[in-house]
Scaffold this motif. Structure first.
Motif, PDB file in Angstrom:
ATOM      1  N   PRO A   1       0.843  -1.204   0.000  1.00 58.71           N
ATOM      2  CA  PRO A   1       0.000   0.000   0.000  1.00 58.71           C
ATOM      3  C   PRO A   1       0.877   1.253   0.000  1.00 58.71           C
ATOM      4  CG  PRO A   1      -0.754  -1.574   1.651  1.00 58.71           C
ATOM      5  CD  PRO A   1       0.584  -2.067   1.173  1.00 58.71           C
ATOM      6  N   ASN A   2       0.446   2.277  -0.682  1.00 58.28           N
ATOM      7  CA  ASN A   2       1.258   3.487  -0.809  1.00 58.28           C
ATOM      8  C   ASN A   2       1.438   4.213   0.522  1.00 58.28           C
ATOM      9  OD1 ASN A   2       2.828   5.247  -2.371  1.00 58.28           O
ATOM     10  ND2 ASN A   2       1.116   6.643  -2.703  1.00 58.28           N
ATOM     11  N   GLY A   3       0.545   3.971   1.454  1.00 59.94           N
ATOM     12  CA  GLY A   3       0.671   4.613   2.751  1.00 59.94           C
ATOM     13  C   GLY A   3       1.596   3.883   3.703  1.00 59.94           C
ATOM     14  N   ASP A   4       2.099   2.731   3.305  1.00 61.28           N
ATOM     15  CA  ASP A   4       2.959   1.920   4.171  1.00 61.28           C
ATOM     16  C   ASP A   4       4.396   2.432   4.096  1.00 61.28           C
ATOM     17  OD1 ASP A   4       4.093   0.020   5.760  1.00 61.28           O
ATOM     18  OD2 ASP A   4       3.744  -1.674   4.402  1.00 61.28           O
ATOM     19  N   ILE A   5       4.624   3.579   4.711  1.00 62.69           N
ATOM     20  CA  ILE A   5       5.916   4.239   4.582  1.00 62.69           C
ATOM     21  C   ILE A   5       7.042   3.460   5.257  1.00 62.69           C
ATOM     22  CG2 ILE A   5       5.765   5.640   6.670  1.00 62.69           C
ATOM     23  CD1 ILE A   5       6.900   6.868   3.180  1.00 62.69           C
ATOM     24  N   GLY A   6       6.668   2.471   6.085  1.00 63.73           N
ATOM     25  CA  GLY A   6       7.679   1.651   6.738  1.00 63.73           C
ATOM     26  C   GLY A   6       7.950   0.336   6.030  1.00 63.73           C
ATOM     27  N   ALA A   7       7.452   0.183   4.808  1.00 58.37           N
ATOM     28  CA  ALA A   7       7.661  -1.050   4.055  1.00 58.37           C
ATOM     29  C   ALA A   7       9.134  -1.238   3.707  1.00 58.37           C
ATOM     30  CB  ALA A   7       6.822  -1.034   2.783  1.00 58.37           C
ATOM     31  N   ALA A   8       9.491  -2.453   3.346  1.00 61.01           N
ATOM     32  CA  ALA A   8      10.894  -2.782   3.068  1.00 61.01           C
ATOM     33  C   ALA A   8      11.516  -1.876   2.015  1.00 61.01           C
ATOM     34  CB  ALA A   8      10.993  -4.245   2.626  1.00 61.01           C
ATOM     35  N   ILE A   9      10.753  -1.564   0.963  1.00 58.73           N
ATOM     36  CA  ILE A   9      11.312  -0.786  -0.140  1.00 58.73           C
ATOM     37  C   ILE A   9      11.571   0.672   0.228  1.00 58.73           C
ATOM     38  CG2 ILE A   9      10.335  -2.288  -1.914  1.00 58.73           C
ATOM     39  CD1 ILE A   9       8.148  -0.199  -2.360  1.00 58.73           C
ATOM     40  N   ALA A  10      11.163   1.089   1.437  1.00 58.41           N
ATOM     41  CA  ALA A  10      11.425   2.449   1.897  1.00 58.41           C
ATOM     42  C   ALA A  10      12.820   2.585   2.488  1.00 58.41           C
ATOM     43  CB  ALA A  10      10.389   2.868   2.939  1.00 58.41           C
ATOM     44  N   SER A  11      13.532   1.481   2.585  1.00 56.46           N
ATOM     45  CA  SER A  11      14.856   1.494   3.208  1.00 56.46           C
ATOM     46  C   SER A  11      15.961   1.251   2.193  1.00 56.46           C
ATOM     47  CB  SER A  11      14.929   0.415   4.290  1.00 56.46           C
ATOM     48  OG  SER A  11      16.253   0.297   4.781  1.00 56.46           O
ATOM     49  N   GLY A  12      17.054   1.953   2.371  1.00 57.64           N
ATOM     50  CA  GLY A  12      18.208   1.738   1.507  1.00 57.64           C
ATOM     51  C   GLY A  12      18.840   0.382   1.705  1.00 57.64           C
ATOM     52  N   SER A  13      18.526  -0.281   2.810  1.00 61.39           N
ATOM     53  CA  SER A  13      19.072  -1.613   3.048  1.00 61.39           C
ATOM     54  C   SER A  13      18.363  -2.689   2.241  1.00 61.39           C
ATOM     55  CB  SER A  13      18.998  -1.960   4.538  1.00 61.39           C
ATOM     56  OG  SER A  13      17.655  -2.032   4.972  1.00 61.39           O
ATOM     57  N   PHE A  14      17.227  -2.330   1.643  1.00 64.94           N
ATOM     58  CA  PHE A  14      16.512  -3.270   0.769  1.00 64.94           C
ATOM     59  C   PHE A  14      17.299  -3.411  -0.518  1.00 64.94           C
ATOM     60  CE2 PHE A  14      13.463  -4.085  -2.676  1.00 64.94           C
ATOM     61  CZ  PHE A  14      12.837  -5.222  -2.198  1.00 64.94           C
ATOM     62  N   ARG A  15      17.677  -4.631  -0.869  1.00 63.92           N
ATOM     63  CA  ARG A  15      18.517  -4.859  -2.028  1.00 63.92           C
ATOM     64  C   ARG A  15      17.676  -5.075  -3.273  1.00 63.92           C
ATOM     65  NH1 ARG A  15      22.520  -2.465  -1.267  1.00 63.92           N
ATOM     66  NH2 ARG A  15      23.559  -3.606  -2.944  1.00 63.92           N
ATOM     67  N   CYS A  16      17.943  -4.302  -4.298  1.00 63.37           N
ATOM     68  CA  CYS A  16      17.253  -4.450  -5.584  1.00 63.37           C
ATOM     69  C   CYS A  16      18.123  -3.821  -6.660  1.00 63.37           C
ATOM     70  CB  CYS A  16      15.870  -3.811  -5.556  1.00 63.37           C
ATOM     71  SG  CYS A  16      15.895  -2.010  -5.355  1.00 63.37           S
ATOM     72  N   GLU A  17      17.749  -4.045  -7.915  1.00 64.46           N
ATOM     73  CA  GLU A  17      18.526  -3.491  -9.021  1.00 64.46           C
ATOM     74  C   GLU A  17      18.188  -2.031  -9.284  1.00 64.46           C
ATOM     75  OE1 GLU A  17      19.009  -5.826 -12.603  1.00 64.46           O
ATOM     76  OE2 GLU A  17      18.429  -7.632 -11.527  1.00 64.46           O
TER      77      GLU A  17
END
Length: 210
Positions: free
Chosen positions: A83-99
């Protein structure tokens, strides 16, 4: 939806859908990424859900069901929806690894928020994280005509290394259907993500791609 894997060797991209017209571009992109075995971490703005309803007939009140039906997902897939309001989701952190991250389509409001660092929801926060971590960020703006504010924001982001891929279909490959035009734009996004595809005939290729 459950994401399979997430470990070493599995490609992973963040994708955002916003309220610009052209929801079909984002849907097609996610289908292609999932078909290629890539993990997709998806966030959709509220305006994006409205466009999905208006343009594709999706039920914005039943979002998980709409995603499963619209993307043709199995019970388990490589898609994770936030959800767009989930500001604490994994993708909100720089520690989340992605391309990297692609915003397809990208509204002028979202583009402006990214350009000015207004990370007040999950989508714009994820884009801000992508920039600060030095990862590829691809935006597909869909607006016309463009005013000076739009152009200045695009220039600012382009100078930061953001890849601008406007939703501008080409005609040299002889598109015959609306799907052909959509495939060209999505194919250019996939090129920017280094994902192989055969969505359109490239310049110099023959019809049999030889």
């Amino acid at each position: 939806m459950v994401v399979n894997g997430g470990g070493t060797g599995i490609r992973r991209w963040v994708v955002g859908w916003t309220g610009a017209s052209g929801a079909v571009y984002g849907v097609k992109l996610c289908k292609e990424l999932l078909a290629a075995g890539i993990e997709v971490h998806l966030v959709v703005s509220d305006a994006g859900w409205r466009v999905l309803k208006e343009e594709l007939g999706w039920d914005a009140a039943r979002r998980q069901d709409s995603l499963a039906a619209g993307l043709g997902l199995a019970e388990e897939s490589r898609l994770r929806y936030y959800p767009n309001g989930d500001i604490g989701a994994a993708i909100a952190s720089g520690s989340f690894r992605c391309e990297g991250m692609a915003v397809v389509p990208c509204s002028m409001g979202t583009l402006a928020a990214i350009a000015h660092g207004t990370a007040d929801n999950l989508l714009t926060r994820a884009a801000d994280v992508t920039l600060k971590e030095g990862r590829p960020l691809l935006l597909v703006p869909r607006e016309t005509p463009l005013n000076a504010i739009h152009l200045e924001n695009m220039l600012k982001l382009a100078r930061l290394g953001v890849r601008m891929i406007p939703a501008m279909p080409a005609f040299y490959h002889g598109p015959q259907t609306l799907e052909d035009a959509v495939n060209f734009v999505v194919g250019k996004v996939l090129d920017g993500m280094n994902v192989p595809h055969r969505l359109f005939r490239r310049w110099g290729e023959t019809d049999d791609n030889t």
